[in-house]
Design a protein around this motif. Structure first.
Motif, PDB file in Angstrom:
ATOM      1  N   GLU A  50     -62.392   8.985 -97.946  1.00  0.00           N
ATOM      2  CA  GLU A  50     -63.333   9.969 -97.443  1.00  0.00           C
ATOM      3  C   GLU A  50     -63.933  10.848 -98.381  1.00  0.00           C
ATOM      4  N   PRO A  51     -65.130  11.374 -98.251  1.00  0.00           N
ATOM      5  CA  PRO A  51     -65.680  12.339 -99.294  1.00  0.00           C
ATOM      6  C   PRO A  51     -65.058  13.469 -99.214  1.00  0.00           C
ATOM      7  N   ASP A  52     -65.412  14.357-100.439  1.00  0.00           N
ATOM      8  CA  ASP A  52     -64.812  15.572-100.263  1.00  0.00           C
ATOM      9  C   ASP A  52     -64.768  16.465 -99.074  1.00  0.00           C
ATOM     10  N   ASP A  53     -66.161  16.544 -98.519  1.00  0.00           N
ATOM     11  CA  ASP A  53     -66.392  17.296 -97.361  1.00  0.00           C
ATOM     12  C   ASP A  53     -66.653  16.546 -96.200  1.00  0.00           C
TER      13      ASP A  53
ATOM     14  N   SER B 186     -60.996   5.552 -94.056  1.00  0.00           N
ATOM     15  CA  SER B 186     -59.745   5.261 -94.944  1.00  0.00           C
ATOM     16  C   SER B 186     -59.023   4.011 -94.694  1.00  0.00           C
TER      17      SER B 186
ATOM     18  N   ASP C  22     -73.274  15.985-103.810  1.00  0.00           N
ATOM     19  CA  ASP C  22     -72.350  16.759-103.551  1.00  0.00           C
ATOM     20  C   ASP C  22     -72.872  17.446-102.031  1.00  0.00           C
TER      21      ASP C  22
ATOM     22  N   VAL D 263     -68.803   7.574 -99.764  1.00  0.00           N
ATOM     23  CA  VAL D 263     -68.048   8.354-100.856  1.00  0.00           C
ATOM     24  C   VAL D 263     -68.913   8.433-102.040  1.00  0.00           C
TER      25      VAL D 263
ATOM     26  N   PRO E  86     -71.914  16.680 -97.550  1.00  0.00           N
ATOM     27  CA  PRO E  86     -70.788  16.646 -96.646  1.00  0.00           C
ATOM     28  C   PRO E  86     -71.151  15.385 -95.536  1.00  0.00           C
TER      29      PRO E  86
ATOM     30  N   CYS F 127     -72.134  10.648-101.004  1.00  0.00           N
ATOM     31  CA  CYS F 127     -71.837  12.251-100.940  1.00  0.00           C
ATOM     32  C   CYS F 127     -71.580  12.568-102.375  1.00  0.00           C
ATOM     33  N   GLY F 128     -70.899  11.857-103.045  1.00  0.00           N
ATOM     34  CA  GLY F 128     -70.352  12.303-104.103  1.00  0.00           C
ATOM     35  C   GLY F 128     -71.467  12.680-105.353  1.00  0.00           C
TER      36      GLY F 128
ATOM     37  N   THR G 125     -65.497   1.252-101.813  1.00  0.00           N
ATOM     38  CA  THR G 125     -64.933   2.637-102.115  1.00  0.00           C
ATOM     39  C   THR G 125     -64.277   3.251-100.878  1.00  0.00           C
TER      40      THR G 125
END
Length: 236
Positions: free
Chosen positions: A110-113, A88, A74, A67, A76, A70-71, A107
Motif C-alpha cells: 500500500e502507499p502511505d496514504d 498487498s 505524495d 505505490v 493518497p 503515489c510516492g 512493487t
C-alpha cells in the motif's frame, strides 16, 4: 476538460489522467502494470500536478504502479475497502500465481496514504467532481466513477472492468459473481444518459447509447431476467 489515457503493461489496462485543463491539478485513475513511466510522460506533456490516485478495483493490472506513483507525488490512493487487501496480496485476489518474472517487476503493498471509497460518495478532487458507484461483479469492491455533464462536455463514466465496448468484465476470479455483475449493470449503467461517454479499463471508448443498443449483456439486463449470452468477457 483534459482526459489523457493510455494502455499500460502486460494486460493493456487503460490508465487515465483527468484535469480541468493542461497546466492544472489532475487525478490519476488506475495506474496499473508498467504505468508509472506513462504517467510521468503525460504529466510532463500536459504540465499537470497530481493530487490523488483513484482505483476502480484492486486487481494487479489496475494497481501495480500505485505505490511508485503515489510516492513520487505524495498523494493518497482511494479504493473500496473490499478490494483494499489486493494491493498487498495480488495473488490471493486472482486465486493463482501471476508468475515470478512478472512479480519481480511489481512493487506490492500500500502507499502511505490509503482512503476508502463508499457507494454514493462524491469526491471533489483537482477542481473536478466524481460520483462513486459501488459495482460488484468483477470483484466485490469494484466501483465506477461518473463526472457530470458540464458546458459542452458530456458526462463521462469511468467503468473500470464493469462495462466494456461490446462486453463486460469477467466474473470467474475470486470475488467475481455473475448475478452481482448483472445487478450492477442494471443499477449503475442502465440509468445513465445515452450520451454518456464510457472510458473503461480495457479497450476503446464507447457510449452508453451504443452499449444499450449493441452490448449483449446490457441488452439482457434491460430486457429483464433471463440467461446471458454473447461476447466473451474481458479484463484480468
Amino acid at each position: 476538460m483534459l482526459i489523457a489515457g493510455f494502455p499500460a503493461g502486460a494486460w493493456g489496462t487503460n490508465c487515465y489522467l483527468v484535469a480541468p485543463a493542461a497546466g492544472e491539478e489532475c487525478v490519476i485513475i488506475d495506474p496499473g502494470h508498467q504505468a508509472a513511466e506513462g504517467v510521468e510522460e503525460t504529466i510532463r506533456k500536459h504540465r499537470l500536478k497530481p493530487v490523488a490516485v483513484v482505483l476502480t478495483h484492486g486487481h494487479i493490472d489496475h494497481v501495480a504502479s500505485v505505490v511508485p506513483v503515489c510516492g513520487a507525488h505524495d498523494v493518497p490512493a482511494w479504493i473500496h475497502p473490499e478490494d483494499r487487501y489486493m494491493m498487498s496480496d495480488p495473488e490471493k485476489a486472482l486465486g493463482r500465481s501471476i508468475g515470478m518474472p512478472l512479480m519481480g517487476e511489481l512493487t506490492v503493498g500500500e502507499p502511505d496514504d490509503v482512503r476508502e471509497l463508499a457507494d454514493g460518495a462524491r469526491l471533489s478532487l483537482a477542481g473536478l467532481d466524481f460520483s462513486v458507484s459501488h459495482a460488484p461483479g468483477h470483484t466485490k469492491g469494484s466501483v465506477a466513477f461518473r463526472m457530470p455533464e458540464a458546458a459542452d462536455v458530456p458526462s463521462v463514466f469511468f467503468s473500470g472492468d464493469l462495462l466494456f465496448a461490446g462486453s463486460i468484465g469477467r466474473t470467474d476470479l475470486p470475488g467475481g459473481d455473475m448475478d452481482d455483475m448483472l445487478a450492477s449493470l442494471a443499477r449503475v449503467c442502465l440509468p445513465l444518459d445515452d450520451s454518456t461517454v464510457v472510458l473503461s479499463g480495457h479497450g476503446p471508448q464507447t457510449t452508453i447509447g451504443r452499449e444499450r443498443a449493441t452490448n449483449p449483456y446490457l441488452r439482457e439486463v434491460a430486457a429483464g431476467p433471463g440467461s446471458t449470452q454473447g461476447a466473451p468477457r474481458r479484463g484480468m
